[in-house]
Design a protein around this motif. Sequence first.
Motif, PDB file in Angstrom:
ATOM      1  N   VAL A  69       0.842  -1.192   0.000  1.00  0.00           N
ATOM      2  CA  VAL A  69       0.000   0.000   0.000  1.00  0.00           C
ATOM      3  C   VAL A  69       0.883   1.250   0.000  1.00  0.00           C
ATOM      4  O   VAL A  69       0.678   2.187  -0.785  1.00  0.00           O
ATOM      5  CB  VAL A  69      -0.962   0.018   1.217  1.00  0.00           C
ATOM      6  CG1 VAL A  69      -1.635   1.376   1.365  1.00  0.00           C
ATOM      7  CG2 VAL A  69      -2.007  -1.076   1.094  1.00  0.00           C
ATOM      8  N   GLN A 107      -4.665   2.123  -9.902  1.00  0.00           N
ATOM      9  CA  GLN A 107      -3.948   2.037  -8.631  1.00  0.00           C
ATOM     10  C   GLN A 107      -4.919   1.821  -7.479  1.00  0.00           C
ATOM     11  O   GLN A 107      -4.572   1.180  -6.497  1.00  0.00           O
ATOM     12  CB  GLN A 107      -3.105   3.287  -8.402  1.00  0.00           C
ATOM     13  CG  GLN A 107      -2.022   3.449  -9.415  1.00  0.00           C
ATOM     14  CD  GLN A 107      -0.623   3.364  -8.836  1.00  0.00           C
ATOM     15  OE1 GLN A 107       0.310   3.530  -9.559  1.00  0.00           O
ATOM     16  NE2 GLN A 107      -0.469   3.118  -7.571  1.00  0.00           N
ATOM     17  N   ILE A 111      -4.457  -0.954  -4.602  1.00  0.00           N
ATOM     18  CA  ILE A 111      -4.340  -0.607  -3.186  1.00  0.00           C
ATOM     19  C   ILE A 111      -5.376  -1.366  -2.368  1.00  0.00           C
ATOM     20  O   ILE A 111      -5.083  -1.860  -1.277  1.00  0.00           O
ATOM     21  CB  ILE A 111      -4.455   0.920  -2.993  1.00  0.00           C
ATOM     22  CG1 ILE A 111      -3.189   1.597  -3.534  1.00  0.00           C
ATOM     23  CG2 ILE A 111      -4.688   1.272  -1.528  1.00  0.00           C
ATOM     24  CD1 ILE A 111      -3.253   3.114  -3.574  1.00  0.00           C
ATOM     25  N   ARG A 115      -4.512  -3.855   0.645  1.00  0.00           N
ATOM     26  CA  ARG A 115      -5.113  -3.693   1.977  1.00  0.00           C
ATOM     27  C   ARG A 115      -5.738  -4.991   2.448  1.00  0.00           C
ATOM     28  O   ARG A 115      -5.690  -5.319   3.636  1.00  0.00           O
ATOM     29  CB  ARG A 115      -6.146  -2.560   1.954  1.00  0.00           C
ATOM     30  CG  ARG A 115      -5.476  -1.190   1.834  1.00  0.00           C
ATOM     31  CD  ARG A 115      -6.455  -0.052   1.875  1.00  0.00           C
ATOM     32  NE  ARG A 115      -7.064  -0.014   3.207  1.00  0.00           N
ATOM     33  CZ  ARG A 115      -8.251   0.527   3.456  1.00  0.00           C
ATOM     34  NH1 ARG A 115      -8.959   1.060   2.470  1.00  0.00           N
ATOM     35  NH2 ARG A 115      -8.729   0.537   4.673  1.00  0.00           N
TER      36      ARG A 115
END
Length: 120
Positions: A69, A107, A111, A115
Amino acid sequence: MRRDVAALAVGFAASGVLHLVKPEPYVAIVPKPLPFKEELVAGSGVLEIILGAMMLYPRTRKLGGKGSVALLAAVFPANVQMAIDVVRDEKAAGWFKAGTVLRLPLQAPMIRVARKAARG
């Protein structure tokens, strides 16, 4: 292991190898004010390989996800710089211009998957 986490891990590792084998395209997109462009590219490549490997193993998956991340956030300015440079380049093909701009929102799902890995 979730397939999306595995795919992100493999993608990170492959991208990291490319950073080391063919660094020139990556060096070109490092934001202009940053010094030590070659070193930043090599370091981010090594980090991508390590983080990709970490996400594949249960014991290190959470830390690998958190690091991923952070890395995705850190390299986003380089991706923006690339999009700006390509859009301004009169010689760049239209499909390439569109691709560099359209990949910016990708992106966000990357991410999101990182996560998920960070949550274990």
